[in-house]
Motif scaffolding. Structure first.
Motif, mmCIF file in Angstrom:
data_model
loop_
_atom_site.group_PDB
_atom_site.id
_atom_site.type_symbol
_atom_site.label_atom_id
_atom_site.label_comp_id
_atom_site.label_asym_id
_atom_site.label_seq_id
_atom_site.Cartn_x
_atom_site.Cartn_y
_atom_site.Cartn_z
ATOM 1 N N SER A 120 0.848 -1.194 0.000
ATOM 2 C CA SER A 120 0.000 0.000 0.000
ATOM 3 C C SER A 120 0.877 1.235 0.000
ATOM 4 O O SER A 120 1.989 1.236 0.538
ATOM 5 N N SER A 121 0.371 2.301 -0.618
ATOM 6 C CA SER A 121 1.085 3.583 -0.635
ATOM 7 C C SER A 121 0.147 4.673 -0.148
ATOM 8 O O SER A 121 -1.072 4.563 -0.285
ATOM 9 N N LYS A 127 4.805 7.036 2.615
ATOM 10 C CA LYS A 127 5.242 5.697 3.006
ATOM 11 C C LYS A 127 4.671 4.639 2.060
ATOM 12 O O LYS A 127 3.547 4.754 1.573
ATOM 13 N N VAL A 128 5.470 3.599 1.834
ATOM 14 C CA VAL A 128 5.028 2.394 1.134
ATOM 15 C C VAL A 128 5.239 1.233 2.093
ATOM 16 O O VAL A 128 6.345 1.027 2.594
ATOM 17 N N ILE A 129 4.169 0.466 2.364
ATOM 18 C CA ILE A 129 4.227 -0.596 3.368
ATOM 19 C C ILE A 129 3.796 -1.916 2.746
ATOM 20 O O ILE A 129 2.811 -1.976 2.006
ATOM 21 N N VAL A 130 4.546 -2.976 3.036
ATOM 22 C CA VAL A 130 4.185 -4.333 2.651
ATOM 23 C C VAL A 130 3.607 -5.020 3.884
ATOM 24 O O VAL A 130 4.253 -5.058 4.948
ATOM 25 N N TRP A 131 2.395 -5.558 3.752
ATOM 26 C CA TRP A 131 1.656 -6.144 4.862
ATOM 27 C C TRP A 131 1.491 -7.652 4.688
ATOM 28 O O TRP A 131 1.395 -8.143 3.570
ATOM 29 N N ASP A 132 1.418 -8.348 5.805
ATOM 30 C CA ASP A 132 0.928 -9.716 5.846
ATOM 31 C C ASP A 132 -0.555 -9.622 6.204
ATOM 32 O O ASP A 132 -0.906 -9.276 7.336
ATOM 33 N N SER A 133 -1.428 -9.903 5.234
ATOM 34 C CA SER A 133 -2.857 -9.697 5.461
ATOM 35 C C SER A 133 -3.449 -10.693 6.451
ATOM 36 O O SER A 133 -4.519 -10.460 7.003
ATOM 37 N N PHE A 134 -2.748 -11.834 6.693
ATOM 38 C CA PHE A 134 -3.259 -12.804 7.658
ATOM 39 C C PHE A 134 -3.036 -12.319 9.092
ATOM 40 O O PHE A 134 -3.915 -12.434 9.944
ATOM 41 N N THR A 135 -1.840 -11.794 9.348
ATOM 42 C CA THR A 135 -1.480 -11.387 10.712
ATOM 43 C C THR A 135 -1.591 -9.886 10.937
ATOM 44 O O THR A 135 -1.509 -9.443 12.085
#
Length: 350
Positions: free
Chosen positions: A80-81, A86-94
């Motif tokens: 997401s941006s 900021k640009v963030i990479v997420w673990d959608s499960f946790t």
């Protein structure tokens, strides 16, 4: 050759005549397929029942509006941006943050996951598209491995990898789209035709991936051939800016959302077909939407646009106190990822 005995003018005249004859035959075959009106087909489609959705996860971490999102092919990770730079990479499960990058500018308007899941691309008011490789070492400085791939003369509004990590498509406020080689940063193809800012694009969902659709402030949705750089179809169905375009999974049609509060579904192969159009009380957009209406696309059919009914369509209303900045489906998971002016994004599913 059969044409050796003919003069040049006679050869050209015969070829033109043959081309016109073939065009006529194509139109006749096309007319045979258009044997029924769209609303008549829709009447035979079984109505869908109530479709209930609820928030599954809320990803909090951005300090300002979330402007863009993209799912990884593993159907678990999301990038997401945001307007906070900021640009963030997420673990959608946790809901954990796996990577975070601070861009040199605010308003990071575009981001995309590479097909392999090993890199992300992003850009915005810096006029660039930057690619960041992802590693398992969470302490590694991602900014040190940044590669500037694309450079436009105005802001970057959208980006999308093709079917490999080696090429990327970009759209810009300079009125153009472009195809770039990721490794060398070389411009492979440019696409000129929009008369104003290009706001969105979407790659055709096919193995070859040779076409894509773009939309912009000139109210046009344009389908492009990536090999030739030519526009092969153009649609002027809106009365205001087109903020979002998305292909139907088969690639035979696409939908476009606009500030004029309409959402037409356009059959791509035959531009003369009637267009199903859904309306919303507010602008339907990737960046200016308060209420999202998702109609049924089953069987490429729609209810009669003149008499829309929520009971006849697969309809979901997602209400926010602030404008919704983006919406993205995860294939096969029945989950929508939405971002809004509330500074966080949500995972909504059945």
């Amino acid at each position: 050759m059969a044409t050796d005995g003919l003069h040049e003018n006679e050869t050209l005249a015969s070829l033109k005549s043959e081309a016109e004859s073939l065009k006529g035959k194509l139109e006749e075959e096309r007319a045979k397929l258009h044997d029924v009106e769209l609303h008549q087909v829709a009447e035979r489609v079984e109505a869908l029942g109530q479709f209930v959705m609820k928030t599954r996860r809320t990803l909090k971490g951005h300090g300002n509006k979330v402007l863009c999102m993209d799912w990884c092919k593993d159907k678990r990770r999301i990038v997401s941006s945001s307007q906070d730079g900021k640009v963030i990479v997420w673990d959608s499960f946790t809901t954990n943050k796996e990577h975070a990058v601070t861009m040199p500018c605010t308003w990071v308007m575009a981001c995309a996951y590479a097909p392999s899941g090993c890199a992300i691309a992003c850009g915005g008011l810096d006029n660039k598209c930057s690619v960041y490789p992802l590693t398992f070492d969470k302490n590694e400085n991602m900014a040190a491995k940044k590669k500037s791939v694309a450079m436009h003369t105005n802001y970057l509004s959208a980006c999308s990898f093709t079917n490999s990590d080696m090429q990327i498509l970009t759209a810009s406020g300079d009125g153009t789209c472009a195809l770039w080689d990721v490794e060398s940063g070389q411009l492979l193809q440019s696409f000129h035709g929009h008369g104003a800012d290009v706001l969105c694009l979407d790659l055709a969902p096919s193995e070859t991936g040779n076409t894509f659709v773009s939309g912009g402030c000139d109210k046009k949705a344009m389908v492009w051939d990536m090999r030739s750089g030519q526009c092969i179809q153009a649609f002027e169905t809106h009365e205001s800016d087109i903020n979002s375009v998305r292909y139907y999974p088969s690639g035979d049609a696409f939908a476009s959302g606009s500030d004029d509060a309409t959402l037409p579904s356009i059959p791509r192969r035959v531009s003369s077909l009637e267009l199903p159009v859904w309306t919303s009380p507010s602008a339907v957009a990737c960046c200016l939407l308060d209420t999202m209406i998702i109609p049924s696309m089953s069987g490429m059919s729609s209810r009669d646009p003149e008499s829309p009914s929520c009971s006849d369509m697969k309809t979901v209303l997602v209400l926010y106190e602030f404008p919704l900045m983006g919406l993205l489906f995860a294939q096969d998971h029945g989950i929508i990822h939405s971002g809004s002016g509330l500074n966080h994004s949500e995972l909504i599913g059945t």
